[in-house]
Write an enzyme that holds these catalytic residues in place. Structure first.
Site, PDB file in Angstrom:
ATOM      1  N   LEU A   1       0.832  -1.207   0.000  1.00  0.00           N
ATOM      2  CA  LEU A   1       0.000   0.000   0.000  1.00  0.00           C
ATOM      3  C   LEU A   1       0.867   1.259   0.000  1.00  0.00           C
ATOM      4  O   LEU A   1       0.514   2.263  -0.620  1.00  0.00           O
ATOM      5  CB  LEU A   1      -0.942   0.012   1.208  1.00  0.00           C
ATOM      6  CG  LEU A   1      -1.977  -1.122   1.262  1.00  0.00           C
ATOM      7  CD1 LEU A   1      -2.887  -0.950   2.479  1.00  0.00           C
ATOM      8  CD2 LEU A   1      -2.828  -1.174  -0.008  1.00  0.00           C
TER       9      LEU A   1
ATOM     10  N   ALA B   1       1.634   2.035  -3.532  1.00  0.00           N
ATOM     11  CA  ALA B   1       0.491   2.564  -4.286  1.00  0.00           C
ATOM     12  C   ALA B   1       0.127   3.966  -3.822  1.00  0.00           C
ATOM     13  O   ALA B   1      -0.186   4.846  -4.629  1.00  0.00           O
ATOM     14  CB  ALA B   1      -0.699   1.627  -4.134  1.00  0.00           C
TER      15      ALA B   1
ATOM     16  N   ASP C   1     -17.919  24.495  -9.097  1.00  0.00           N
ATOM     17  CA  ASP C   1     -18.807  25.601  -8.712  1.00  0.00           C
ATOM     18  C   ASP C   1     -18.620  26.792  -9.655  1.00  0.00           C
ATOM     19  O   ASP C   1     -19.594  27.403 -10.092  1.00  0.00           O
ATOM     20  CB  ASP C   1     -18.521  26.006  -7.265  1.00  0.00           C
ATOM     21  CG  ASP C   1     -19.425  27.134  -6.825  1.00  0.00           C
ATOM     22  OD1 ASP C   1     -20.638  26.870  -6.649  1.00  0.00           O
ATOM     23  OD2 ASP C   1     -18.949  28.273  -6.696  1.00  0.00           O
TER      24      ASP C   1
ATOM     25  N   GLU D   1      -7.050   3.102  -0.325  1.00  0.00           N
ATOM     26  CA  GLU D   1      -5.627   3.132   0.054  1.00  0.00           C
ATOM     27  C   GLU D   1      -5.416   3.907   1.356  1.00  0.00           C
ATOM     28  O   GLU D   1      -4.439   4.645   1.493  1.00  0.00           O
ATOM     29  CB  GLU D   1      -4.800   3.779  -1.057  1.00  0.00           C
ATOM     30  CG  GLU D   1      -4.852   3.041  -2.355  1.00  0.00           C
ATOM     31  CD  GLU D   1      -3.959   1.831  -2.353  1.00  0.00           C
ATOM     32  OE1 GLU D   1      -3.119   1.696  -1.438  1.00  0.00           O
ATOM     33  OE2 GLU D   1      -4.106   1.004  -3.252  1.00  0.00           O
TER      34      GLU D   1
HETATM   35  P1  FAD Z   1     -14.348   1.884   6.812  1.00  0.00           P
HETATM   36  O1  FAD Z   1     -13.041   1.300   7.152  1.00  0.00           O
HETATM   37  O2  FAD Z   1     -15.575   1.222   7.337  1.00  0.00           O
HETATM   38  O3  FAD Z   1     -14.354   3.409   7.257  1.00  0.00           O
HETATM   39  C1  FAD Z   1     -15.585   4.165   7.407  1.00  0.00           C
HETATM   40  C2  FAD Z   1     -15.242   5.533   7.991  1.00  0.00           C
HETATM   41  O4  FAD Z   1     -14.653   5.368   9.289  1.00  0.00           O
HETATM   42  C3  FAD Z   1     -14.216   6.304   7.148  1.00  0.00           C
HETATM   43  O5  FAD Z   1     -14.586   7.660   7.097  1.00  0.00           O
HETATM   44  C4  FAD Z   1     -12.940   6.172   7.952  1.00  0.00           C
HETATM   45  O6  FAD Z   1     -12.051   7.239   7.770  1.00  0.00           O
HETATM   46  C5  FAD Z   1     -13.471   6.163   9.373  1.00  0.00           C
HETATM   47  N1  FAD Z   1     -12.555   5.548  10.338  1.00  0.00           N
HETATM   48  C6  FAD Z   1     -11.908   4.355  10.220  1.00  0.00           C
HETATM   49  N2  FAD Z   1     -11.168   4.117  11.315  1.00  0.00           N
HETATM   50  C7  FAD Z   1     -11.328   5.167  12.151  1.00  0.00           C
HETATM   51  C8  FAD Z   1     -10.830   5.531  13.444  1.00  0.00           C
HETATM   52  N3  FAD Z   1      -9.994   4.745  14.108  1.00  0.00           N
HETATM   53  N4  FAD Z   1     -11.228   6.695  13.988  1.00  0.00           N
HETATM   54  C9  FAD Z   1     -12.089   7.512  13.346  1.00  0.00           C
HETATM   55  N5  FAD Z   1     -12.601   7.233  12.113  1.00  0.00           N
HETATM   56  C10 FAD Z   1     -12.226   6.082  11.538  1.00  0.00           C
HETATM   57  N6  FAD Z   1      -9.304  -2.450  -1.500  1.00  0.00           N
HETATM   58  C11 FAD Z   1      -8.469  -3.436  -1.919  1.00  0.00           C
HETATM   59  O7  FAD Z   1      -8.054  -4.282  -1.125  1.00  0.00           O
HETATM   60  N7  FAD Z   1      -8.088  -3.518  -3.229  1.00  0.00           N
HETATM   61  C12 FAD Z   1      -8.505  -2.632  -4.165  1.00  0.00           C
HETATM   62  O8  FAD Z   1      -8.133  -2.730  -5.334  1.00  0.00           O
HETATM   63  C13 FAD Z   1      -9.404  -1.583  -3.758  1.00  0.00           C
HETATM   64  N8  FAD Z   1      -9.930  -0.718  -4.678  1.00  0.00           N
HETATM   65  C14 FAD Z   1     -10.913   0.159  -4.291  1.00  0.00           C
HETATM   66  C15 FAD Z   1     -11.587   0.917  -5.250  1.00  0.00           C
HETATM   67  C16 FAD Z   1     -12.619   1.774  -4.877  1.00  0.00           C
HETATM   68  C17 FAD Z   1     -13.359   2.542  -5.930  1.00  0.00           C
HETATM   69  C18 FAD Z   1     -12.971   1.909  -3.510  1.00  0.00           C
HETATM   70  C19 FAD Z   1     -14.074   2.845  -3.089  1.00  0.00           C
HETATM   71  C20 FAD Z   1     -12.309   1.176  -2.559  1.00  0.00           C
HETATM   72  C21 FAD Z   1     -11.286   0.274  -2.929  1.00  0.00           C
HETATM   73  N9  FAD Z   1     -10.668  -0.542  -1.980  1.00  0.00           N
HETATM   74  C22 FAD Z   1      -9.793  -1.535  -2.383  1.00  0.00           C
HETATM   75  C23 FAD Z   1     -11.083  -0.516  -0.596  1.00  0.00           C
HETATM   76  C24 FAD Z   1     -10.604   0.695   0.185  1.00  0.00           C
HETATM   77  O9  FAD Z   1      -9.228   0.560   0.459  1.00  0.00           O
HETATM   78  C25 FAD Z   1     -11.483   0.833   1.425  1.00  0.00           C
HETATM   79  O10 FAD Z   1     -12.753   1.321   0.979  1.00  0.00           O
HETATM   80  C26 FAD Z   1     -10.903   1.749   2.468  1.00  0.00           C
HETATM   81  O11 FAD Z   1      -9.781   1.164   3.073  1.00  0.00           O
HETATM   82  C27 FAD Z   1     -11.924   2.097   3.568  1.00  0.00           C
HETATM   83  O12 FAD Z   1     -12.547   0.938   4.041  1.00  0.00           O
HETATM   84  P2  FAD Z   1     -14.140   0.906   4.147  1.00  0.00           P
HETATM   85  O13 FAD Z   1     -14.721   1.330   2.852  1.00  0.00           O
HETATM   86  O14 FAD Z   1     -14.523  -0.434   4.667  1.00  0.00           O
HETATM   87  O15 FAD Z   1     -14.510   2.032   5.225  1.00  0.00           O
END
Ligand code: FAD
Length: 386
Positions: A242, A245, A339, A366
């Protein structure tokens, strides 16, 4: 002599001849080949896979690796490639980032000689596509909580579980899948034609519409022992990928911001309201000046990050600061540009809103913005506050 708005501090002068040449070559590809296709591909929710052979022919894929058909460029050149690709669309840069930093880099770094010989030349030529399966539906920010597991059965590993939000998932030939084992988290090269492996594209995205994002399902997938990435041990190996990337993303986001700035300068110069061009109002000039301030500081930050990387001195917290700063910068620039475009800004005829929507993913994937802030906070205080 007037200054270039998208290179206000003449950062180009700090580049080597090779770095400049790489940037120009990819910029030309983006202008001539990619941009004519991108808005429609975004509208159609389609990754323009017809561009893959040309991206590969440019030597972009795995370009920092040595040997195995890879170009052996430095990290600054790789950053500039990401910048130019993302000036086209974050989807293009995402494709190249995943293939290069999340598939080829771990094979190169953690793989056996046989795995490198088998996969790297194919991936470099774009004849095979890879994806990186770390995130699971129950929480991407906390990958240690992963449920996907691999158990040894005879000479094979048997993988069960699922992955979510995986870029390139449904168009991949090989997936780097991370799974819990009795010895902790390990990585496996899973051929996507293996029985029990399925990839389903995620529909109805409002962001990264010109990119493939998928859910992966592994139901008793048998992976021969020689497909385990033996050098990848524990979550730290996944995080090392990561870091590679995220480095590229920090550069890529600048490209998206540059596209928006160019567009909005041109628009405000020619848009006449109240009898004068919009660009002749003080608030517009302040907003444009602020965009240039943010882009310029990000350019200098990324260049120094790249130089540190090439000297082997780059630290993960520095990458976190750059990813957080530059993606936030680009998202703010894209929103403000949208905007300033008024109603015209809401269609894909202009690029700002497309970039803005894409950057909503880029700021999440990421490592979300919060996670990167916490990485920097940990560096400053010594306390892990995740
Ligand atoms: P969550 O982890 O559930 O987070 C939700 C919210 O909680 C976020 O606002 C976050 O900032 C907040 N949060 C988390 N921890 C804390 C904390 N301790 N304190 C306060 N706030 C916190 N993953 C792969 O493995 N391979 C890929 O190729 C890949 N491609 C992607 C492509 C796209 C278009 C997208 C949208 C995601 C992709 N991802 C991929 C996954 C991406 O890395 C995750 O979406 C990201 O790590 C966040 O995880 P989550 O969506 O489960 O959100």
């Amino acid at each position: 002599m007037s200054l270039d708005p998208v290179d206000f501090y003449d950062v180009r002068a700090l580049l080597s001849e090779e770095e400049r040449l790489v940037q120009e070559t990819v910029a030309r590809f983006v202008d001539e080949k990619a941009l004519p296709l991108i808005p429609k591909a975004f509208d159609d929710h389609r990754f323009p896979s017809e561009l893959v052979p040309e991206i590969a022919a440019l030597g972009v894929l795995g370009c920092t690796l040595e040997g195995y058909g890879c170009a052996g460029l430095n990290s600054v050149a790789y950053g500039l490639i990401c910048q130019e690709l993302e000036r086209g669309d974050s989807g293009l840069r995402s494709f190249a980032s995943v293939q290069s930093s999340l598939v080829m880099w771990p094979i190169y770094t953690f793989g056996s000689e046989e795995q490198k010989r088998r996969w790297l030349p194919l991936l470099a030529r774009g004849e095979a596509i890879g994806c990186y399966g770390l995130t699971e539906a129950h929480g991407g920010s906390d990958p240690n909580a992963m449920k996907t597991h691999a158990h040894k059965q005879g000479g094979d590993w048997v993988l069960n579980g699922s992955k979510m939000w995986i870029t390139n998932g449904s168009i991949s030939d090989v997936a780097v899948v991370w799974a819990q084992t009795d010895d902790g988290i390990r990585a496996f090269l899973v051929e996507t034609k293996s029985p029990g492996f399925q990839a389903h594209e995620i529909e109805r995205k409002l962001s990264l519409r010109a990119s493939v994002t998928s859910a992966l399902f592994l139901d008793g997938v048998r992976v021969p022992d020689e497909n385990a990435l033996l050098g990848a041990i524990g979550l730290k190996s996944a995080l090392a990928c990561l870091t590679q990337a995220r480095y590229g993303i920090s550069w890529g986001a600048i490209g998206a911001a540059i596209a928006c700035l160019r567009e909005v300068i041109e628009f405000t110069r020619t848009r006449v309201l109240f009898g004068r061009p919009l660009a002749r109002t003080q608030t517009t000039q302040r907003r444009l000046a602020d965009m240039v301030r943010r882009i310029t500081t990000s350019q200098l930050l990324s260049l120094q990050l790249g130089r540190l990387k090439d000297q082997g001195r780059m630290q993960p917290a520095q990458v976190s600061l750059a990813k957080w700063n530059n993606v936030r910068m680009a998202l703010d620039v894209a929103r403000d540009a949208r905007d300033l475009l008024g109603g015209s800004g809401i269609t894909t005829e202009y690029c700002s809103m497309r970039h803005m929507l894409n950057l909503e993913s880029v700021i999440t994937y990421e490592g979300t913005e919060i996670i990167h802030e916490l990485v920097v906070g940990q560096e400053l205080t010594g306390f892990d506050a995740f």
